[in-house]
Design a protein around this motif. Structure first.
Motif: not given
Ligand code: ADP
Ligand code: MG
Length: 592
Positions: A471-500
């Motif tokens: 959760a602390d690093h979502t912005a950094e991961l987004a610069t790599f094309g990996l879109e994640v967001e917190p999904f409650g306290p013990t999970a995260v949801a991945i929405r997009a990955t780098p096409a490559l």
């Protein structure tokens, strides 16, 4: 009970100083060689008996010492090399402290014989443990000979700390070889117990190439074959030398030799800068090899920070760091299509020692063909026929390309290619990983990472602290094309990955990235973070070993490798391909 303060007698003070300057025979050799070079000597001879404990003799053809300065040379803090504090910051000699000769004389039977330039007679000064000094006439050509007999005879404690004669002599030989490397214009000969151990003739010229023979002697022929030249500089700073290809690496940094103004130094910062140049070309626990000379104006470096001058300080440390990292890196980039020949030659030895265990008990398929020769009744299935045609076509098309034309895949892991020059074998996973890495890096740096949005977000369960970390690093991961967001306290949801990365398991990727976030501690540079993250992603996005590839896919991979920087090694420093020249193939079959 308190003992009153007393001034130490000079002899004892010298012995204490000797402990710092000359802790072992090799240190004596180093000091004497430095003195000879400071005196302009071009021929230096070192004779050793019994690993330096019985005798150390260094003879030079430098400008010598006049008779009336002989005893002065043996007193503490007496030097011809500096006069003022200001001089201390413009040092262009190897020595300057005026401590070596008195220190060595204090712990040995010591003789110095010298004939000064322009004088007709030689003189000798000798003493025992710094006592009974006397000056006598002697015979000697221009130059100086120092003889150190029975080193540490009067400091038995010091003798106890010495290692085996073998390792003491090794240290001496190392000092001589390093000195030879840094001073190619002087000849150097080392003998031990009467037998010649090392000989370095004067280099033929002043070019960097002229140094190669010495380098090969010192670092080994393999190094010379697997090294690239470094030649960089700016504002009176220059960096020259040879560094190993990334694929030619070691588990320790033992074989890194750095010289500052021709002075061997062991400096953590410089070593770090050197390693940094290989950053995304080598695994963390591997180290490059190299010999580097940093030459800079004497006022830009403080050499007076360490008793044996093994450490230095720079006025512009970050400039020096940048020069080393950048200079080495440019040479590596220029040679980025070159791979170490050494794994190749080791493998070749494997080829050359065939033990045909199947011979004799695997003869069935050859029954009946001895007289007529093998006859191939070959009903090629249509797909194989098509592949064969395609391979033939590729050979015509690509034979002149550096990586040639793919003709086959073996073990579903290696691509075999044929070029005008020979055979090439490519590790498909390592090679593709490098391609993905370099492409992704380009996109990330250009802030234009292509993303693929997942049809359904992938929810990944994580331990609470890991979920928080992500959760602390979502912005950094987004610069790599990996879109994640917190999904409650013990999970995260991945929405997009780098096409490559294609059809990768986004869950496994995220788990590995969490490991990276954990291990890459604070204080690490952004650059390092970037490269680590890219490596992890590239590994997930690349063709696995074991995947069947068509001839067209293989050729596409080869062509991409040719146009991608650093594609000769994977992110872990292993080669992505090896090449076997036609001459080598011919040698294998005894045709040469
Ligand atoms: P430093 O090298 O720090 O000046 P040393 O104690 O090593 O101190 O040497 C003292 C001085 O003796 C030197 O400054 C130099 O003038 C002289 N000297 C020592 N060795 C030689 C040599 N091989 N040839 C000429 N001069 C020498
Ligand atoms: Mg000296």
């Amino acid at each position: 009970m308190r003992t009153p303060i007393a001034q130490l007698p000079e002899k004892l003070a010298n012995q204490i100083a000797a402990g710092e300057v000359v802790e072992r025979p090799a240190a004596v050799v180093k000091e004497l060689l430095e003195n000879a070079l400071d005196a302009g000597a071009t021929h230096l001879e070192v004779d050793i008996e019994n690993a330096g404990l019985s005798l150390i003799r260094v003879k030079d053809n430098g400008y010598g010492i006049p008779k009336d300065e002989l005893t002065l040379a043996l007193s503490r803090h007496a030097t011809s090399k500096i006069r003022t504090v200001d001089d201390l910051f413009h040092i262009n000699t190897l020595g300057f402290r005026g401590e070596a000769l008195p220190s060595i004389a204090a712990v040995s039977h010591f003789t110095l014989t010298s004939r000064a330039e322009g004088t007709g007679h030689a003189w000798q000064v000798k003493g025992d443990g710094g006592k009974n000094m006397q000056t006598l006439p002697a015979a000697h050509p221009q130059g100086t000979t120092v003889e150190v007999v029975d080193l540490f005879y009067n400091t038995p404690a010091r003798r106890k700390f010495l290692k085996s004669p073998r390792s003491e002599f090794e240290a001496i030989s190392d000092v001589v070889a390093r000195t030879a490397l840094a001073h190619p214009n002087a000849s150097l000969v080392l003998t031990h117990n009467g037998a010649e151990n090392l000989r370095f003739d004067q280099a033929q010229g002043t070019l960097l190439e002229d140094m190669l023979p010495r380098l090969a002697d010192f670092m080994g022929r393999d190094f010379a074959r697997n090294a690239v030249q470094v030649n960089a500089g700016r504002d009176g700073y220059s960096l020259t030398g040879y560094v190993g290809l990334p694929t030619y690496n070691l588990g320790t940094n033992r074989r890194q030799y750095l010289f500052v103004n021709r002075r061997p130094v062991r400096d953590k910062q410089l070593i770090a800068a050197f390693k940094h140049a290989y950053h995304d070309l080598l695994a963390h626990d591997r180290h490059p090899l190299g010999v580097l000379f940093l030459d800079l104006p004497p006022e830009a470096v403080d050499v007076n920070v360490h008793p044996t001058k093994a450490e230095v300080r720079f006025t512009d440390a970050s400039g020096v760091f940048g020069l080393i990292r950048g200079g080495v890196r440019r040479s590596l980039d220029a040679a980025s299509q070159q791979v170490s020949s050494t794994p190749g030659s080791a493998a070749l030895r494997g080829f050359q020692a065939p033990t045909p265990q199947w011979h004799g008990n695997y003869s069935a398929p050859y029954h009946g063909v001895q007289e007529t020769g093998p006859s191939f009744d070959f009903q090629a299935p249509p797909q194989a026929r098509a592949d064969a045609d395609e391979a033939q076509h590729a050979v015509e098309q690509f034979a002149e390309h550096p990586l040639g034309a793919a003709v086959a895949q073996v073990h579903n892991t290696y691509i075999i290619a044929q070029s005008d020059r020979g055979l090439i074998m490519v590790d498909q996973h390592a090679a593709h990983e490098r391609l993905v890495y370099e492409k992704l890096k380009k996109q990330v740096l250009g802030q234009s990472v292509e993303q693929q949005t997942l049809l359904l977000p992938e929810v990944v369960e994580l331990p609470r602290d890991d979920a928080a970390l992500v959760a602390d690093h979502t912005a950094e991961l987004a610069t790599f094309g990996l879109e994640v967001e917190p999904f409650g306290p013990t999970a995260v949801a991945i929405r997009a990955t780098p096409a490559l990365l294609g059809k990768t398991s986004s869950r496994d990727l995220l788990l590995d990235l969490v490991e990276d976030l954990r291990t890459l501690k604070e204080g690490i540079t952004l650059q390092t973070r970037l490269e680590e993250t890219l490596s992890t992603m590239a590994c997930h996005g690349s063709i696995r070993a074991g995947k069947v590839l068509s001839i067209a896919e293989m050729n596409a991979l080869l062509r991409q490798m040719e146009s991608t920087p650093n594609s000769a090694q994977c992110n872990h420093g292993r080669p992505t391909y090896v090449e076997l020249g036609l001459a080598d193939v011919e040698r294998l079959f005894g045709r040469r």
